[in-house]
Design an enzyme around this catalytic site. Structure first.
Site, mmCIF file in Angstrom:
data_model
loop_
_atom_site.group_PDB
_atom_site.id
_atom_site.type_symbol
_atom_site.label_atom_id
_atom_site.label_comp_id
_atom_site.label_asym_id
_atom_site.label_seq_id
_atom_site.Cartn_x
_atom_site.Cartn_y
_atom_site.Cartn_z
ATOM 1 N N GLY A 38 -5.825 -0.558 1.266
ATOM 2 C CA GLY A 38 -5.543 0.674 0.514
ATOM 3 C C GLY A 38 -4.354 0.443 -0.401
ATOM 4 O O GLY A 38 -3.631 -0.554 -0.272
ATOM 5 N N LEU A 39 -4.155 1.382 -1.298
ATOM 6 C CA LEU A 39 -3.057 1.280 -2.270
ATOM 7 C C LEU A 39 -1.700 1.246 -1.566
ATOM 8 O O LEU A 39 -1.579 1.678 -0.413
ATOM 9 C CB LEU A 39 -3.088 2.493 -3.208
ATOM 10 C CG LEU A 39 -4.294 2.614 -4.136
ATOM 11 C CD1 LEU A 39 -4.272 3.968 -4.842
ATOM 12 C CD2 LEU A 39 -4.332 1.470 -5.151
ATOM 13 N N SER A 40 -0.695 0.793 -2.286
ATOM 14 C CA SER A 40 0.672 0.870 -1.770
ATOM 15 C C SER A 40 1.008 2.340 -1.502
ATOM 16 O O SER A 40 0.670 3.223 -2.306
ATOM 17 C CB SER A 40 1.627 0.299 -2.829
ATOM 18 O OG SER A 40 2.949 0.336 -2.349
ATOM 19 N N SER A 42 -0.358 4.180 0.691
ATOM 20 C CA SER A 42 -1.504 4.953 1.193
ATOM 21 C C SER A 42 -1.387 5.187 2.707
ATOM 22 O O SER A 42 -2.159 5.970 3.256
ATOM 23 C CB SER A 42 -2.822 4.240 0.866
ATOM 24 O OG SER A 42 -2.876 2.972 1.486
ATOM 25 N N GLY A 43 -0.468 4.485 3.369
ATOM 26 C CA GLY A 43 -0.238 4.756 4.793
ATOM 27 C C GLY A 43 -0.642 3.624 5.729
ATOM 28 O O GLY A 43 -0.629 3.805 6.950
ATOM 29 N N LYS A 44 -0.964 2.463 5.194
ATOM 30 C CA LYS A 44 -1.453 1.355 6.036
ATOM 31 C C LYS A 44 -0.458 0.998 7.143
ATOM 32 O O LYS A 44 -0.821 0.933 8.322
ATOM 33 C CB LYS A 44 -1.726 0.096 5.174
ATOM 34 C CG LYS A 44 -2.737 0.318 4.062
ATOM 35 C CD LYS A 44 -2.928 -0.923 3.218
ATOM 36 C CE LYS A 44 -1.695 -1.405 2.472
ATOM 37 N NZ LYS A 44 -1.166 -0.440 1.474
ATOM 38 N N SER A 45 0.793 0.747 6.766
ATOM 39 C CA SER A 45 1.786 0.322 7.762
ATOM 40 C C SER A 45 2.051 1.432 8.765
ATOM 41 O O SER A 45 2.117 1.184 9.979
ATOM 42 C CB SER A 45 3.117 -0.038 7.089
ATOM 43 O OG SER A 45 2.956 -1.164 6.299
ATOM 44 N N SER A 112 -4.646 -5.782 0.104
ATOM 45 C CA SER A 112 -5.896 -6.566 0.000
ATOM 46 C C SER A 112 -6.876 -5.925 -0.986
ATOM 47 O O SER A 112 -7.914 -5.399 -0.590
ATOM 48 C CB SER A 112 -6.537 -6.804 1.368
ATOM 49 O OG SER A 112 -6.481 -5.712 2.234
HETATM 50 P P1 ADP Z 1 1.539 1.298 2.858
HETATM 51 O O1 ADP Z 1 1.703 0.414 4.064
HETATM 52 O O2 ADP Z 1 0.098 1.644 2.585
HETATM 53 O O3 ADP Z 1 2.260 0.817 1.645
HETATM 54 P P2 ADP Z 1 3.397 3.043 4.183
HETATM 55 O O4 ADP Z 1 2.856 3.337 5.536
HETATM 56 O O5 ADP Z 1 4.480 2.004 4.052
HETATM 57 O O6 ADP Z 1 2.165 2.712 3.212
HETATM 58 O O7 ADP Z 1 3.954 4.341 3.505
HETATM 59 C C1 ADP Z 1 3.263 5.569 3.539
HETATM 60 C C2 ADP Z 1 4.267 6.687 3.416
HETATM 61 O O8 ADP Z 1 3.567 7.911 3.360
HETATM 62 C C3 ADP Z 1 5.192 6.737 4.620
HETATM 63 O O9 ADP Z 1 6.487 7.122 4.192
HETATM 64 C C4 ADP Z 1 4.552 7.851 5.457
HETATM 65 O O10 ADP Z 1 5.503 8.506 6.272
HETATM 66 C C5 ADP Z 1 4.046 8.775 4.373
HETATM 67 N N1 ADP Z 1 2.937 9.655 4.782
HETATM 68 C C6 ADP Z 1 2.912 10.977 4.556
HETATM 69 N N2 ADP Z 1 1.778 11.508 5.053
HETATM 70 C C7 ADP Z 1 1.074 10.504 5.597
HETATM 71 C C8 ADP Z 1 -0.191 10.469 6.279
HETATM 72 N N3 ADP Z 1 -0.921 11.567 6.466
HETATM 73 N N4 ADP Z 1 -0.647 9.260 6.713
HETATM 74 C C9 ADP Z 1 0.101 8.141 6.507
HETATM 75 N N5 ADP Z 1 1.301 8.118 5.870
HETATM 76 C C10 ADP Z 1 1.801 9.300 5.420
#
Ligand code: ADP
Length: 205
Positions: A38-40, A42-45, A112
């Site tokens: 997913g996009l940066s 997007s919540g992956k980590s 990815s």
């Molecule tokens: P990625 O790994 O895709 O770059 P991150 O997990 O690092 O994304 O960051 C996602 C951000 O969005 C975090 O700060 C997280 O707290 C926030 N967020 C807000 N709502 C959600 C949600 N419903 N699911 C996942 N992340 C969320």
């Protein structure tokens, strides 16, 4: 840089006397690669670590391979061109496979962006059930509004070359095992959907 996926000359695979099945039997659960894409922002980590916590609390052996962390060492020599991203994911695919052999649940949190790189990692595996692809689907406007690290702002200002969704493409998966729209689902709702997918696969012994 050309993609390297061969082996060094004069090397032979040493077959361990302890098999993956032996390790899984000891763990009382299967190993699996949970591949987030997913996009940066997007919540992956966030979701990968929340899934890890829930599994860990159930006694499951886990490891999260996280986008930025692997670039501190293992992939610290790589940038973000299409070619470097492919090499990054090739290495991650092999590391993930080693953990799979150890009977561990491997959660990989990388943008990815290219289908070919994701399917190459999947094709390396012996069994289809070793792979669970999780698509963190989230409109780019929501990702931009989260922008915790200020990366979208800098990319939109032209300060970051090859930033996915801004000046580098993202190919959404065609057939992910689980899709979580993180603009609509809470973190715990996403975790629940992913854990349910585990349970459907006779994961625990
Ligand atoms: P990625 O790994 O895709 O770059 P991150 O997990 O690092 O994304 O960051 C996602 C951000 O969005 C975090 O700060 C997280 O707290 C926030 N967020 C807000 N709502 C959600 C949600 N419903 N699911 C996942 N992340 C969320």
């Amino acid at each position: 840089m050309a993609i390297r996926d061969s082996k060094s000359p004069n090397t032979y695979w040493y077959q361990s006397g302890v098999t993956r099945e032996d390790r899984e039997n000891m763990n009382r659960h299967r190993g699996i690669i949970v591949w987030f894409t997913g996009l940066s922002a997007s919540g992956k980590s966030t979701i990968a670590h929340a899934v890890e916590k829930e599994l860990h609390d159930k006694g499951v052996r886990t490891i999260v391979l996280d986008g930025d962390n692997v670039r501190y060492g293992l992939c610290g020599d790589l940038g973000f061109t299409d070619c470097d991203r492919s090499e990054n994911l090739r290495r991650i695919g092999h590391v993930a496979k080693l953990f799979l052999e150890a009977g561990v649940v491997v959660l990989t949190a990388f943008i990815s962006p290219f289908e070919e790189d994701r399917s190459r990692a999947r094709r390396m595996l012996d069994r289809p059930e070793d792979w669970l692809e999780v698509y963190c689907s989230c409109p780019i406007e929501v990702c931009v509004s989260r922008d915790q690290k200020g990366l979208y702002r800098r990319a939109l200002n032209g300060e970051i070359p090859y930033f996915t969704g801004v000046n580098s493409p993202y190919e959404p998966p065609q057939n992910p095992d689980v899709t979580v729209d993180t603009s609509k689902l809470s973190v715990s709702e996403s975790v629940k959907r992913i854990i349910e997918a585990f349970e459907k696969r006779a994961f625990f012994f």
